[in-house]
Design a protein around this motif. Sequence first.
Motif, mmCIF file in Angstrom:
data_model
loop_
_atom_site.group_PDB
_atom_site.id
_atom_site.type_symbol
_atom_site.label_atom_id
_atom_site.label_comp_id
_atom_site.label_asym_id
_atom_site.label_seq_id
_atom_site.Cartn_x
_atom_site.Cartn_y
_atom_site.Cartn_z
ATOM 1 N N LEU A 1 20.244 -2.482 -14.655
ATOM 2 C CA LEU A 1 19.382 -2.562 -14.685
ATOM 3 C C LEU A 1 17.989 -2.251 -16.176
ATOM 4 N N PHE A 2 18.807 -1.916 -16.649
ATOM 5 C CA PHE A 2 18.383 -2.016 -18.290
ATOM 6 C C PHE A 2 18.598 -1.729 -19.058
ATOM 7 N N LEU A 3 19.311 -3.097 -18.667
ATOM 8 C CA LEU A 3 20.098 -3.662 -20.043
ATOM 9 C C LEU A 3 18.793 -5.932 -19.556
ATOM 10 N N LEU A 4 18.574 -5.267 -18.596
ATOM 11 C CA LEU A 4 17.241 -6.594 -18.056
ATOM 12 C C LEU A 4 16.015 -6.245 -18.322
ATOM 13 N N TYR A 5 16.100 -5.019 -18.699
ATOM 14 C CA TYR A 5 14.100 -4.338 -18.461
ATOM 15 C C TYR A 5 14.654 -4.209 -19.766
ATOM 16 N N ASP A 6 15.160 -3.313 -20.977
ATOM 17 C CA ASP A 6 15.065 -3.261 -22.176
ATOM 18 C C ASP A 6 16.434 -3.876 -22.528
ATOM 19 N N GLY A 7 16.397 -4.875 -22.507
ATOM 20 C CA GLY A 7 17.539 -5.445 -23.413
ATOM 21 C C GLY A 7 17.517 -5.605 -24.670
ATOM 22 N N LYS A 8 16.139 -6.261 -24.763
ATOM 23 C CA LYS A 8 15.657 -6.029 -26.902
ATOM 24 C C LYS A 8 15.662 -5.354 -27.827
ATOM 25 N N ARG A 9 15.845 -3.810 -26.767
ATOM 26 C CA ARG A 9 15.667 -3.354 -27.633
ATOM 27 C C ARG A 9 16.692 -1.756 -28.218
ATOM 28 N N VAL A 10 17.738 -2.612 -26.534
ATOM 29 C CA VAL A 10 19.081 -2.550 -27.178
ATOM 30 C C VAL A 10 19.482 -2.632 -27.924
ATOM 31 N N ALA B 1 17.385 -14.737 -38.647
ATOM 32 C CA ALA B 1 18.357 -13.771 -37.408
ATOM 33 C C ALA B 1 17.468 -12.993 -36.076
ATOM 34 N N VAL B 2 17.073 -12.208 -37.026
ATOM 35 C CA VAL B 2 15.950 -10.703 -36.325
ATOM 36 C C VAL B 2 15.467 -11.806 -35.599
ATOM 37 N N LYS B 3 14.333 -12.582 -35.569
ATOM 38 C CA LYS B 3 13.750 -12.880 -34.550
ATOM 39 C C LYS B 3 14.560 -14.149 -34.138
ATOM 40 N N ASP B 4 15.473 -14.920 -33.865
ATOM 41 C CA ASP B 4 16.267 -14.831 -32.940
ATOM 42 C C ASP B 4 16.949 -14.462 -31.884
ATOM 43 N N THR B 5 17.411 -13.058 -32.166
ATOM 44 C CA THR B 5 17.752 -12.498 -31.531
ATOM 45 C C THR B 5 16.644 -11.545 -30.373
ATOM 46 N N ALA B 6 15.716 -11.489 -30.817
ATOM 47 C CA ALA B 6 14.734 -11.048 -29.870
ATOM 48 C C ALA B 6 14.367 -12.641 -29.147
ATOM 49 N N GLU B 7 15.097 -13.973 -28.901
ATOM 50 C CA GLU B 7 14.342 -14.848 -27.835
ATOM 51 C C GLU B 7 15.764 -14.886 -27.007
ATOM 52 N N ASP B 8 16.494 -14.299 -27.359
ATOM 53 C CA ASP B 8 17.837 -14.785 -26.263
ATOM 54 C C ASP B 8 18.867 -13.578 -25.686
ATOM 55 N N GLY B 9 18.788 -13.485 -25.184
ATOM 56 C CA GLY B 9 19.350 -12.291 -24.703
ATOM 57 C C GLY B 9 19.547 -10.926 -24.277
ATOM 58 N N PRO B 10 20.388 -10.043 -23.993
ATOM 59 C CA PRO B 10 20.322 -8.859 -23.737
ATOM 60 C C PRO B 10 20.848 -8.822 -25.720
ATOM 61 N N PRO B 11 21.207 -9.305 -26.131
ATOM 62 C CA PRO B 11 21.132 -9.098 -27.628
ATOM 63 C C PRO B 11 19.265 -9.262 -27.276
ATOM 64 N N THR B 12 19.078 -10.506 -26.236
ATOM 65 C CA THR B 12 17.945 -10.832 -26.432
ATOM 66 C C THR B 12 16.665 -9.929 -25.565
ATOM 67 N N GLY B 13 17.071 -9.282 -24.214
ATOM 68 C CA GLY B 13 16.670 -9.221 -23.753
ATOM 69 C C GLY B 13 14.894 -9.441 -22.805
ATOM 70 N N THR B 14 13.916 -8.680 -22.796
ATOM 71 C CA THR B 14 13.033 -9.981 -22.180
ATOM 72 C C THR B 14 11.790 -9.508 -23.613
ATOM 73 N N SER B 15 10.620 -10.320 -23.514
ATOM 74 C CA SER B 15 9.701 -10.205 -24.535
ATOM 75 C C SER B 15 8.818 -9.543 -24.347
ATOM 76 N N PRO B 16 8.284 -8.790 -25.116
ATOM 77 C CA PRO B 16 6.912 -7.604 -25.065
ATOM 78 C C PRO B 16 6.419 -7.895 -23.904
ATOM 79 N N ALA B 17 6.190 -7.135 -23.253
ATOM 80 C CA ALA B 17 5.073 -7.033 -22.529
ATOM 81 C C ALA B 17 3.622 -7.887 -23.392
#
Length: 479
Positions: free
Chosen positions: A241-250, A463-479
């Motif tokens: 649940l937390f990886l799906l919801y907040d994977g980007k911040r993790v 590179a950080v921008k790339d991580t924001a677009e993929d996965g929990p390394p990406t997570g989801t984009s900010p609301a």
Amino acid sequence: MSRVPGWLGRLGAGLTQMSERLEQRREAREEGPDGEPSPAAHHAPPSRQDPPPEHDIAPQHQLVVQNRPDPAQAVPWGVRVAAEAGWRLLVLAGTVWVLMRVISAVQLVVLAFVAALLITALLQPTVARLRRLGVPRGPATALTAILGFVVMGLIGWFVTWQVMENIDNLSDQVQDGIDELRNWLLNSPFHVTDKQINEIAKNLREAVGANTDQITSAGLEGVTVVVEALTGILLAAFSTLFLLYDGKRVWQWTLKLVPAAARPGVAGAGPRAWRTLTAYVRGTVIVALIDAIFIGLGIYFLDVPMAVPLAVFIFLFAFIPLVGAVISGALAVVVALVTQGVFAAVMTLVVVLAVQQIEGHILQPFILGRAVRVHPLAVVLSVAAGGMVAGIGGAVVAVPLVAVTNTVVGYLRAYSREAAVRQAPKPRGATSTDAAAATPGGSGGSGTPGSPETAAGAGTEPAVKDTAEDGPPTGTSPA
């Protein structure tokens, strides 16, 4: 008495003349051809009786010290290289040993988190698709997680229901199969007698009776295993649940733990590792589903009982590469043998082998692709090592771990080469024109597709921008 003084006088006069002649000869040798004194005359060697001065002793002592070989140079080059590599390997081995001890102490937590990563890799594309449709992050995460857990629960319930419904019929069929197998052995060319079969059955009953205590303790341990399994399932669900919801911040918080000098490379390697893991999980699920459907249909048409539960077992065991396919196929063949006879078992074996050959040579290369291609030897060794360390869970996570490690190491190696090229002094003049022509992508420095410079850029921000677009390394984009 009068002759003694005269004799002494003549001897003294002779010695005086001889010394004068020697002095004249020495002066003649010291003078040059033009009558000038020779330079060597000013540097006459000291007499044998005179002690040498101190400045003549010091250089001789220094020459002796300089002629001694350096101890490091006296050691052969191969021995030095082996020694330096040896202590580094010892340090790495000690680090791995400590890490394995820590993982063994918290094995349940580690396996639960790894299972959560695998489930997140399977469900995260659905969350991203819902986000693109305009669904907020919270409802998209909740809907995807509930749907995924409900599907998994339904599969488990269906398997349990099928087994409980067919257990009585299966026991009767197993007894009939054993009787049929016994009759076949009695009439076979192996010359097996009824007495030998009875002896084997008696030995089995005695073995079960002698190990009653161990079987009881194993049952109690089974209760403990069930409790640990439930705990692990709850931890995995909570982590998912937390990886799906907040994977980007993790992922961004994890990047802060990395030293600043290595942060750009790690930030670029993270998304690629996540894409490899996602491709592996998605491809394995598709391949396992195809195996379960076709093998299940084959054993269903052969009238093998519990065809659907066996298909579900084939689907689950497909997540253990190579070994899982052998175990699930052997289980289906054994069930066909004890319930339907030798012919049905042989036909089941043919179906299993045909489907697995098509899977290994066509489906896996086509679905998984080159992103997660691992050598079969690495697969076998990693599955064996994972099973020895952490049982079935270790065997399941071993191959994706090897695939992700392969991707990360390859990217970091390419990134280090690109960084070395960027930090090298720029050529000038005609050499700069040749270097620009030899650089991939021309003088613009765009790089080749898929290179670290293209994907991660020249610094940290791309590179950080790339991580924001993929996965929990990406997570989801900010609301």
